[in-house]
Design an enzyme around this catalytic site. Structure first.
Site, PDB file in Angstrom:
ATOM      1  N   LYS A 258       0.857  -1.193   0.000  1.00 21.86           N
ATOM      2  CA  LYS A 258       0.000   0.000   0.000  1.00 21.86           C
ATOM      3  C   LYS A 258       0.890   1.239   0.000  1.00 21.86           C
ATOM      4  CE  LYS A 258      -3.230   2.475   3.079  1.00 21.86           C
ATOM      5  NZ  LYS A 258      -3.927   2.413   4.381  1.00 21.86           N
TER       6      LYS A 258
ATOM      7  N   ASP B 230      -2.814  10.369   3.777  1.00 20.10           N
ATOM      8  CA  ASP B 230      -4.214   9.962   3.859  1.00 20.10           C
ATOM      9  C   ASP B 230      -4.999  10.931   4.731  1.00 20.10           C
ATOM     10  OD1 ASP B 230      -6.600   8.628   3.766  1.00 20.10           O
ATOM     11  OD2 ASP B 230      -6.001   7.032   5.152  1.00 20.10           O
TER      12      ASP B 230
ATOM     13  N   LYS C 185     -10.663  12.462   8.116  1.00 22.25           N
ATOM     14  CA  LYS C 185     -10.184  12.062   9.422  1.00 22.25           C
ATOM     15  C   LYS C 185     -10.160  13.269  10.356  1.00 22.25           C
ATOM     16  CE  LYS C 185      -6.823   8.585   7.773  1.00 22.25           C
ATOM     17  NZ  LYS C 185      -7.336   7.387   8.469  1.00 22.25           N
TER      18      LYS C 185
ATOM     19  N   ASP D 151       1.438   6.297   5.876  1.00 23.88           N
ATOM     20  CA  ASP D 151       0.426   5.351   5.414  1.00 23.88           C
ATOM     21  C   ASP D 151       0.892   4.576   4.185  1.00 23.88           C
ATOM     22  OD1 ASP D 151      -2.003   4.151   5.990  1.00 23.88           O
ATOM     23  OD2 ASP D 151      -3.131   5.423   4.615  1.00 23.88           O
TER      24      ASP D 151
ATOM     25  N   ASP E   3     -12.312   6.744   3.338  1.00 28.43           N
ATOM     26  CA  ASP E   3     -11.158   6.509   4.191  1.00 28.43           C
ATOM     27  C   ASP E   3     -10.777   5.031   4.225  1.00 28.43           C
ATOM     28  OD1 ASP E   3      -9.086   7.243   5.869  1.00 28.43           O
ATOM     29  OD2 ASP E   3     -10.275   7.102   7.694  1.00 28.43           O
TER      30      ASP E   3
ATOM     31  N   GLU F 103      -9.493   3.458   1.722  1.00 28.34           N
ATOM     32  CA  GLU F 103      -8.943   3.605   0.371  1.00 28.34           C
ATOM     33  C   GLU F 103      -7.810   2.646   0.051  1.00 28.34           C
ATOM     34  OE1 GLU F 103      -5.757   4.828   2.593  1.00 28.34           O
ATOM     35  OE2 GLU F 103      -7.852   5.377   2.951  1.00 28.34           O
TER      36      GLU F 103
ATOM     37  N   ARG G  18      -7.453  -0.512   0.509  1.00 20.69           N
ATOM     38  CA  ARG G  18      -7.899  -1.753  -0.129  1.00 20.69           C
ATOM     39  C   ARG G  18      -8.274  -1.534  -1.598  1.00 20.69           C
ATOM     40  NH1 ARG G  18     -12.477  -2.316   4.281  1.00 20.69           N
ATOM     41  NH2 ARG G  18     -10.776  -1.234   5.355  1.00 20.69           N
TER      42      ARG G  18
END
Length: 508
Positions: free
Chosen positions: A274, A279, A286, A297, A356, A358, A360
């Site tokens: 990833k 993010d 968030k 992230d 959020d 995202e 995946r």
């Protein structure tokens, strides 16, 4: 692999320098420390109630001519690889601010033991700072491992003699002597350098670390590289990566790294990381506290880049392809919206109920591409995917989900051997209905709250794109970042996953 600027160098010396201000020597419960101490060893250790546990340090002043030097007695515990990493870390941390430490290696001085000690020493020396560092806070500049007999100046005996203490793996086998020490240093430095690279990439501020910047760093690792820009992603049908990145002024990238061993490969492994360079949560924004660490992230992607760059140095015989799905999840008038339906690589449609969730989405594209185009024997993905896994396992264990029991056992074993432990989590098929959507093939989060297993349903979502191949998912959201500067970890990104994947891949 590009040259990783480790701040601490480590090398060998036949004897400790005569003017060594700091000499570190090992001890354990059943191992007498060297002679040359100002008082009998037994009395000294009794005074400090020293037990020789891994990472334990006893510091003793000794005469160095007209000056005063110090001997560090460092505990090696049971002599296992994990204990020696802790010992190396403790010695390095005690030497902070100094120019050099002379170190008598652990008894036996096998390549495995020295590699573990070197790993711990260099990982504990890692720092990341933009600006000046106070001299007292700087890591020790140089570590010299003593391979010969110091003689009468400190009386530490022959560092290459086989010790009889402990039953740990790192000292059970392995050739000893200067060659073994050099070999161990080389492996330890390669592994620690890869971890340092992963930490550097993850710790770099997102104001610098765009997806394009990350792709440039990946291309420096000395392996074949292919980069998809936004135009090529669109033409290729990578709808998940494009959807996550469409709200940012920094366009997304898909990074492919390819390692080919010399001679016939023992198999083909695909690693997927990833690579969310920052993010915000997108329109599912968030809170401020949740955003503070989101430059890391892309820690999973950093691990993949670092691992691909280190395989040649470790002589890995397996073919490895790394895929990093890189995007910035931002918010703007062009950002994807909750309730949007996107088409992933290969044609599966996904209803985005939470922007959020995202990671995946971008990883699904990479997994589907690997299945359709790369024909791997095994696929492993790694990601800071769910906050829920940190609640379940805390900061000491990474989560392992796997569709294949043999693969799960291999990865768990590599985690134990490398000191990056994994705990296998279940893939519960009864939870698959949580991902059903009324308008698309899948939803990206659970519809409703009947199941509540956020980490499991996230893994089940990824499994949908693996084509039924042997696959494992490593969720490192709990262990990918550290809030403290102690042991092998530095405050910030940990690089968790580099050591276990290198252990696993170099043994296949």
């Amino acid at each position: 692999m590009s040259d990783v600027p480790l701040e601490t160098s480590i090398s060998t010396a036949a004897r400790p320098p005569e003017d060594a201000a700091l000499l570190a020597v090992p001890f354990a419960a059943d191992l007498d420390p060297p002679v040359g101490l100002p008082v009998p060893a037994a009395a000294l250790l009794a005074c400090y109630e020293a037990k020789g546990e891994a990472g334990e340090i006893v510091e003793v002043p000794v005469a160095r001519g007209e000056a005063v030097g110090r001997i560090l007695l460092y505990g090696i515990g049971d002599g296992s690889a994990d204990a020696l990493r802790k010992a190396g870390a403790a010695v390095t941390r005690r030497g902070r601010g100094r120019e050099e430490i002379a170190v008598v290696p652990p008894p036996g001085a096998s390549a495995a033991a020295v590699a573990a000690f070197t790993e711990g020493a260099l990982l504990a020396a890692y720092t990341f700072r933009i600006g000046e560092t106070a001299p007292s806070s700087r890591p020790v500049a140089s570590i010299r491992l003593v391979t010969g007999t110091p003689g009468d100046d400190g009386g530490t005996g022959d560092a290459t003699e086989t010790g009889e203490t402990g039953t740990g793996d790192a000292r059970e086998t392995g050739e000893t002597g200067t060659a073994a020490v050099e070999s161990g240093i080389a492996r330890g430095r390669a592994v620690a350098g890869a971890v340092a690279l992963a930490r550097d990439l993850a710790n770099t501020p997102a104001s610098v670390k765009t997806p394009a910047w990350l792709a440039e760093r990946a291309a420096e690792q000395g392996v074949a590289t292919r980069i998809w820009d936004e135009r090529e992603l669109r033409a290729g049908g990578f709808g998940g990566i494009l959807a996550v990145g469409q709200g940012s002024v920094s366009p997304p990238r898909l990074i492919q790294l390819s390692y080919e061993p010399e001679g016939e490969a023992t198999g083909h492994v695909v690693l997927v990381g990833k690579g969310i360079t920052y993010d915000t949560g997108g329109l599912s924004l968030k809170p401020t506290e949740g955003m503070k660490f989101m430059k890391t992230d892309m820690a999973g992607g950093a691990v993949v880049i670092a691992v691909l760059g280190a395989l040649a140095a470790l002589g890995a015989r397996v073919r490895v392809t790394g895929l990093v799905a890189a995007a910035e999840n931002s918010f703007s008038g062009t950002a994807q919206r909750p309730s949007d339906v996107i088409t992933q690589y290969g044609g599966r449609t996904v209803e985005v109920l939470n922007t959020d969730a995202e990671g995946r989405l971008v990883m699904a594209d990479a997994l589907a591409y690997a299945d359709a185009e790369l024909d791997p024997d095994v696929m492993v993905d790694i990601a800071t995917l769910t906050g829920a896994i940190g609640i379940a396992l805390g900061k000491g264990l990474g989560a392992l989900f796997a569709s294949d029991d043999g693969l799960a056992a291999e990865l768990a074993g590599a985690g134990e051997a490398s000191g990056e432990r994994l705990w296998r989590m279940p893939l519960i098929d009864d939870y698959v209905p949580a991902l059903e959507s009324s308008v698309a093939d899948l939803a990206n989060i659970e519809v409703g709250s009947a199941y509540g297993a956020g980490s499991i349903t996230a893994a089940l979502f990824l499994r949908e794109f693996t084509g039924g191949r042997p696959w494992a998912h490593l969720d490192i959201a709990g262990v990918g970042r550290s809030t403290v500067d102690e042991g092998l970890s530095a405050k910030g990104a940990t690089g968790f996953g580099v050591r276990l994947l290198l252990e696993w891949l170099s043994g296949r």
